[in-house]
Design an enzyme around this catalytic site. Structure first.
Site, PDB file in Angstrom:
ATOM      1  N   SER A 230       0.838  -1.192   0.000  1.00  0.00           N
ATOM      2  CA  SER A 230       0.000   0.000   0.000  1.00  0.00           C
ATOM      3  C   SER A 230       0.882   1.255   0.000  1.00  0.00           C
ATOM      4  CB  SER A 230      -0.957  -0.032   1.196  1.00  0.00           C
ATOM      5  OG  SER A 230      -1.993   0.903   1.037  1.00  0.00           O
TER       6      SER A 230
ATOM      7  N   ASP B 289      -8.855  -4.889  -6.271  1.00  0.00           N
ATOM      8  CA  ASP B 289      -8.426  -3.815  -5.375  1.00  0.00           C
ATOM      9  C   ASP B 289      -8.611  -2.447  -6.031  1.00  0.00           C
ATOM     10  OD1 ASP B 289      -7.259  -2.275  -3.420  1.00  0.00           O
ATOM     11  OD2 ASP B 289      -5.202  -2.880  -3.894  1.00  0.00           O
TER      12      ASP B 289
ATOM     13  N   HIS C  34      -6.289  -6.091  -1.862  1.00  0.00           N
ATOM     14  CA  HIS C  34      -5.113  -5.321  -1.470  1.00  0.00           C
ATOM     15  C   HIS C  34      -4.027  -6.230  -0.900  1.00  0.00           C
ATOM     16  CE1 HIS C  34      -3.797  -1.220  -1.169  1.00  0.00           C
ATOM     17  NE2 HIS C  34      -3.576  -1.260   0.124  1.00  0.00           N
TER      18      HIS C  34
END
Length: 487
Positions: free
Chosen positions: A176, A408, A434
């Site tokens: 991320s 995602d 994710h």
């Protein structure tokens, strides 16, 4: 007030556990060592500390703060095994997760270390989080934190092994925002790492991130998308006619600003797709629609039981009054991340002009007003400057692996096409969200060693992981051949 750093002499004590542990395993082949936490959620939760520079860009400011890190050495092939650095992101780092990185550490005989991001968790430089005190919170400062820590840890390792000037091969990992840091570190400090894995790495700063909502609609499928859109319309209508009762239905009485409440409604839906649990949301909502039941009630049940219940989300973090609080508390990460959003990367998840899932009131103005209200005048994200500095999806790096999950919504801020020395892999399956490559399926709650058996296509995950291993094997071997952490 700046928190005090460690006394100069105390940093030398931090590696005593490492010293004892090294002697304990020095003559045992690393590949047969048993990880006593392999059935747990973390490889280790043992805290270590060192003194970090507060401002890397001032020759006059010599202040320091205590930064927390962790190390896991069960798989380390002494003395020349690689060192994997797992970058802490926008939240408290409570240890080293027992995810797929553990599998890679076993394979390569690696030590694993993880550095908590400045300001988050216990690594906060100040006693309060005023806007003035947050001026040292940035990705640029965080990258230098990593560079300083990397040298500190390498020097400490060399001292324990009675050697000087030796460089173990390093490899960086992140997911991320931390995935973006992993990519950016290799870009800015290519001499300090053999390569980087950038999982679901949000390297493109985006002001009007309409693709985010569009991906939710695509991931939901026709039936669930229609149910979500109808639910949003009903919520908007009830908010206008009897907002107090509606907020009570969702246990969200504190969210007096309509935009805050509607943002909470949008995020609650996102979480199901982002973390690989689409059926948790879609099944009850579609069933309610088919049965002619109240969609708002069905959605409220999901929000209270799953988003607030299973995920433990505190509704107050959507309240701008709460975000303005400068006292450090268990939810401080929300204020900190909003500051980074409002100063560097934006990622404003606004409603598209048509066919949106979220309310059209969650728009650019809402986000900019939030930045101003929470942090003061003149605080806004200069996304052009951020993308100019790092390159966005046109990042001109090398030996960076990008991975993304097909469902995602954040993948649209990542690099999704391969280029020379920067492969990009998309894992395609119904519940691949994710950081699927690191976490397996679903992505939350976590799976031991990132087990992929519950992915709708385990083979898709396995194939990407094999490619990641091949890339790492090549780049680490090139480091070893040259005796450096880069080539």
């Amino acid at each position: 007030m700046l928190k005090h750093g460690l006394p100069a002499s105390s940093s030398s004590l931090l590696f005593l556990p490492f010293l004892f542990f090294s002697y304990a395993i020095a003559f045992i082949p690393p590949h047969i060592l048993l990880n006593h936490l392999s059935q747990g959620k973390s490889l280790t939760n043992q805290e270590l500390w060192f003194n970090q520079t507060l401002d890397h860009f001032s020759p006059y400011d010599h202040r320091q703060f205590r930064q927390r890190y962790y190390e896991f050495l069960d798989y380390f092939r002494i003395p020349d095994g690689p060192i994997f650095l797992v970058i802490g992101g926008e939240g408290t780092c409570r240890g080293i997760s027992n995810n797929y990185i553990a599998v890679l550490a076993k394979k390569f005989g690696a030590a694993v270390v993880s550095l908590e991001h400045r300001y988050y968790g216990a690594s906060t430089p100040f006693d309060t989080l005023s806007t003035e005190n947050l001026k040292y919170l940035s990705s640029k400062q965080a990258l230098f934190d990593l560079a300083v820590f990397r040298q500190y840890y390498q020097d400490s390792l060399n001292a324990k092994l009675n050697r000087t000037g030796v460089e173990n091969p390093w490899f960086f990992f992140g997911g991320s925002y931390a995935g973006a840091l992993s990519a950016w570190f290799r870009l800015k400090f290519p001499h300090l790492t053999c390569g980087s894995l950038a999982s679901s790495a949000v390297v493109q700063a985006i002001q009007d991130f309409t693709e985010f909502d569009q991906q939710i609609g695509e991931s939901a499928g026709a039936e669930c998308k229609a149910a979500l859109q109808e639910t949003t319309q009903l919520i908007e209508t009830k908010l206008a006619t009897d907002g107090k009762a509606l907020r009570t239905t969702f246990n969200a009485d504190d969210l007096e600003v309509d935009g805050d409440f509607l943002y909470y409604m949008a995020d609650a839906a996102v979480i199901a797709f982002q973390y690989g649990n689409p059926d948790k949301l879609c099944n009850p909502l579609v069933d309610a629609k088919k049965a002619g039941e109240d969609l708002v009630d069905a959605y409220a049940k999901y929000v209270k039981e799953y988003y607030a219940g299973t995920f433990g989300v505190n509704v107050q973090i959507y309240d701008q009054k709460y975000l303005k609080r400068t006292a450090i508390n268990k939810d401080s990460s929300s204020r900190l991340w909003w500051f980074q959003v409002c100063t560097e990367v934006a990622y404003f998840q606004v409603a598209p002009s048509n066919d949106s899932i979220r309310s059209s009131k969650v728009d650019t103005k809402y986000h900019l007003d939030l930045c101003k209200n929470v942090f003061g005048d003149g605080v806004f994200p200069d996304v052009d400057a951020t993308n100019s500095y790092y390159g966005g999806t046109k990042i001109a790096g090398s030996k960076i692996i990008f991975t993304n999950g097909s469902q995602d919504p954040w993948r649209h801020a990542s690099k999704q096409t391969s280029s020379a020395d920067m492969p990009s892999y998309l894992i395609t399956c119904k519940n691949c969200g994710h950081c699927t490559d690191l976490s397996g399926c679903p992505q939350a709650p976590s799976n031991i060693e990132g087990n992929e058996k519950n992915c709708s296509s385990p083979d898709a995950v396995h194939k990407v992981r094999q490619k990641v291993q091949e890339d790492m094997d090549l780049w680490l071997s090139e480091c070893i051949d040259t005796g450096r952490s880069f080539i």
